[in-house]
Scaffold this motif. Structure first.
Motif, short mmCIF file in Angstrom:
data_model
loop_
_atom_site.label_atom_id
_atom_site.label_comp_id
_atom_site.label_asym_id
_atom_site.label_seq_id
_atom_site.Cartn_x
_atom_site.Cartn_y
_atom_site.Cartn_z
N ILE A 173 0.85 -1.19 0.00
CA ILE A 173 0.00 0.00 0.00
C ILE A 173 0.89 1.24 0.00
O ILE A 173 1.74 1.40 0.88
N ARG A 174 0.68 2.10 -0.97
CA ARG A 174 1.40 3.37 -1.01
C ARG A 174 0.50 4.46 -0.44
O ARG A 174 -0.57 4.73 -0.97
N CYS A 175 0.95 5.09 0.66
CA CYS A 175 0.16 6.11 1.33
C CYS A 175 1.10 7.19 1.86
O CYS A 175 2.05 6.88 2.60
N ASP A 176 0.84 8.45 1.50
CA ASP A 176 1.67 9.58 1.94
C ASP A 176 3.16 9.36 1.61
O ASP A 176 4.04 9.54 2.46
N ASN A 177 3.39 8.92 0.36
CA ASN A 177 4.76 8.71 -0.13
C ASN A 177 5.51 7.65 0.66
O ASN A 177 6.74 7.63 0.68
N LYS A 178 4.77 6.78 1.33
CA LYS A 178 5.37 5.66 2.05
C LYS A 178 4.74 4.36 1.57
O LYS A 178 3.59 4.36 1.11
N VAL A 179 5.46 3.28 1.70
CA VAL A 179 4.96 1.97 1.30
C VAL A 179 4.76 1.11 2.54
O VAL A 179 5.68 0.92 3.33
N PHE A 180 3.52 0.63 2.70
CA PHE A 180 3.19 -0.24 3.83
C PHE A 180 2.87 -1.63 3.27
O PHE A 180 2.35 -1.77 2.17
N GLN A 181 3.16 -2.63 4.07
CA GLN A 181 2.91 -4.01 3.66
C GLN A 181 1.93 -4.67 4.63
O GLN A 181 2.06 -4.55 5.84
N LEU A 182 0.95 -5.38 4.05
CA LEU A 182 -0.03 -6.12 4.83
C LEU A 182 0.12 -7.60 4.55
O LEU A 182 0.38 -8.01 3.41
N GLU A 183 -0.06 -8.39 5.59
CA GLU A 183 0.03 -9.83 5.41
C GLU A 183 -1.22 -10.41 4.79
O GLU A 183 -1.20 -11.52 4.23
N GLY A 184 -2.33 -9.69 4.91
CA GLY A 184 -3.60 -10.16 4.35
C GLY A 184 -4.57 -9.02 4.20
O GLY A 184 -4.26 -7.87 4.52
N PRO A 185 -5.77 -9.30 3.69
CA PRO A 185 -6.78 -8.24 3.52
C PRO A 185 -7.08 -7.53 4.84
O PRO A 185 -7.12 -8.15 5.91
N MET A 186 -7.31 -6.23 4.75
CA MET A 186 -7.58 -5.43 5.94
C MET A 186 -8.41 -4.21 5.54
O MET A 186 -8.24 -3.66 4.46
N SER A 187 -9.34 -3.82 6.41
CA SER A 187 -10.16 -2.64 6.14
C SER A 187 -9.31 -1.37 6.26
O SER A 187 -8.27 -1.36 6.93
N ILE A 188 -9.77 -0.32 5.60
CA ILE A 188 -9.04 0.95 5.65
C ILE A 188 -8.98 1.47 7.08
O ILE A 188 -7.96 2.00 7.53
N TYR A 189 -10.08 1.30 7.82
CA TYR A 189 -10.12 1.79 9.21
C TYR A 189 -9.08 1.06 10.07
O TYR A 189 -8.31 1.70 10.81
N ASP A 190 -9.02 -0.26 9.95
CA ASP A 190 -8.05 -1.04 10.74
C ASP A 190 -6.62 -0.69 10.34
O ASP A 190 -5.72 -0.64 11.19
N PHE A 191 -6.42 -0.45 9.05
CA PHE A 191 -5.08 -0.08 8.58
C PHE A 191 -4.64 1.23 9.20
O PHE A 191 -3.50 1.38 9.66
N ALA A 192 -5.55 2.22 9.20
CA ALA A 192 -5.20 3.53 9.74
C ALA A 192 -4.96 3.46 11.25
O ALA A 192 -4.04 4.09 11.77
N VAL A 193 -5.79 2.71 11.95
CA VAL A 193 -5.61 2.56 13.41
C VAL A 193 -4.29 1.86 13.71
O VAL A 193 -3.56 2.25 14.64
N LYS A 194 -3.98 0.83 12.95
CA LYS A 194 -2.74 0.09 13.16
C LYS A 194 -1.52 0.97 12.99
O LYS A 194 -0.52 0.82 13.70
N ASN A 195 -1.60 1.93 12.07
CA ASN A 195 -0.47 2.82 11.80
C ASN A 195 -0.61 4.18 12.49
O ASN A 195 0.09 5.13 12.14
N SER A 196 -1.55 4.27 13.46
CA SER A 196 -1.73 5.47 14.29
C SER A 196 -2.00 6.72 13.47
O SER A 196 -1.49 7.80 13.76
N VAL A 197 -2.82 6.57 12.43
CA VAL A 197 -3.21 7.71 11.61
C VAL A 197 -4.55 8.22 12.12
O VAL A 197 -5.50 7.46 12.26
N LYS A 198 -4.63 9.53 12.41
CA LYS A 198 -5.86 10.11 12.96
C LYS A 198 -6.36 11.25 12.07
O LYS A 198 -5.65 11.75 11.21
N GLY A 199 -7.61 11.64 12.32
CA GLY A 199 -8.18 12.76 11.59
C GLY A 199 -8.65 12.42 10.20
O GLY A 199 -8.67 13.29 9.32
N PHE A 200 -9.06 11.22 9.95
CA PHE A 200 -9.52 10.79 8.63
C PHE A 200 -10.96 10.29 8.76
O PHE A 200 -11.37 9.77 9.81
N TYR A 201 -11.73 10.42 7.69
CA TYR A 201 -13.14 10.04 7.72
C TYR A 201 -13.57 9.23 6.49
O TYR A 201 -14.65 8.66 6.47
#
Length: 305
Positions: free
Chosen positions: A4-32
């Motif tokens: 996953i490319r987000c904010d000029n960074k590349v994140f890797q997931l081991e399996g399918p994940m919701s956008i909400y869980d992804f953001a919480v896992k990476n401590s991203v706040k202020g998104f809707y």
């Protein structure tokens, strides 16, 4: 692995994940909401392949609509808890908010305070908002049980065999678009008494996520109410009423009535000009616009006849 490319960074997931869980896992706040490969999705969308992800904050125009839908759903749930037999009608937009009326409830200051307190309670409970897909017949059963007879009439004209609904603590409703996944995410809102109803306001993108000031335009509001009353006179308060009128071959009568209404408005405008005849003459002749002036006064004379 899913990249996953987000904010000029590349994140890797081991399996399918919701956008909400992804953001919480990476401590991203202020998104809707978010865009996946430049396509808008709500936060429950599951990422199952490589993509480019853009998380959207309150300053995004599309997020303002998502936020307002969530606040409206919380409002409906609060009214259901306080007034189980009441029904809510969202009428029009006023002061960058939503004006609504509650049938069988006399709205006053205490009513607004009670609904606001209950909405704060719902937000604090952090109730999950589920997006469910139901068969058409099941959706109509739910609507009838909740007293949404007008929506049942509208679903009779739906071509698809299924309906997407939002569910929150046993309350089902349909919104044209996404909502947020939890009630706690819509903590900023404001209710204003505007008799005989209530104005609901939510953060606006053009204000940097702040609530808009209450600005009431008397003429604009009067026009909206006149339009709503005219819909009642023509028996077309709801979309389903227009569909029924088309089926019963009565749409031509509706068109004729509206044309007469428009003609009356034009006559009133022309009459108001006639009351200021000398002032208008001064403006036209002072600017040497004789051709237009001659046509204009002939038009007024014709309309007065």
């Amino acid at each position: 692995m899913i990249n996953i490319r987000c904010d000029n960074k590349v994140f890797q997931l081991e399996g399918p994940m919701s956008i909400y869980d992804f953001a919480v896992k990476n401590s991203v706040k202020g998104f809707y909401a978010a865009k996946v490969n430049n396509r808008l999705h709500d936060l429950t969308f599951v990422i199952d392949s490589d993509c480019e992800l853009q998380l959207l904050g309150i300053t995004d125009p599309q997020v303002s609509h998502i936020y307002m839908r969530t606040v409206k759903l919380i409002f409906l749930l609060a009214v259901k808890r306080l007034y189980p037999d009441a029904s809510v009608r969202f009428v029009c937009s006023i002061s960058r908010g939503e004006y609504c009326e509650i049938d069988s409830v006399h709205v006053n200051t205490d009513t607004v305070k009670a609904i606001t307190a209950e909405m704060r309670n719902i937000v604090a409970q952090n109730i999950k908002i589920n997006r469910v897909v139901l068969p058409l017949e099941r959706a109509m059963e739910i609507y009838r049980a909740q007293g949404y007879n007008d929506k049942c009439d509208m679903l009779e004209y739906r071509r698809e065999k299924s309906v997407n609904l939002q569910e929150c603590d046993g309350l089902f409703d349909y919104f044209y678009g996404y909502t947020m996944p939890y009630t706690s995410m819509a903590e900023k809102f404001c209710l204003h008494l505007y008799y005989p109803g209530i104005i609901i306001q939510a953060p606006r993108y053009e204000l940097g996520g702040e609530l808009p000031p209450l600005e009431i335009s008397k003429k604009y509001t009067e026009t909206l109410h006149n339009s709503y009353d005219w819909g009642g006179i023509c028996n077309v308060r709801y979309i389903s009423d227009i569909n029924k009128m088309v089926d019963e071959n009565g749409i031509q009568n509706l068109i004729n009535m509206c044309e007469v209404k428009h003609s009356n408005h034009i006559y009133k405008i022309a009459s108001s000009f006639c009351c200021k005849f000398h002032y208008i003459s001064y403006i036209f002749f002072r600017h040497n616009n004789f051709c237009f002036c001659n046509w204009f006064f002939h038009m007024i004379y014709f309309l007065r006849i």
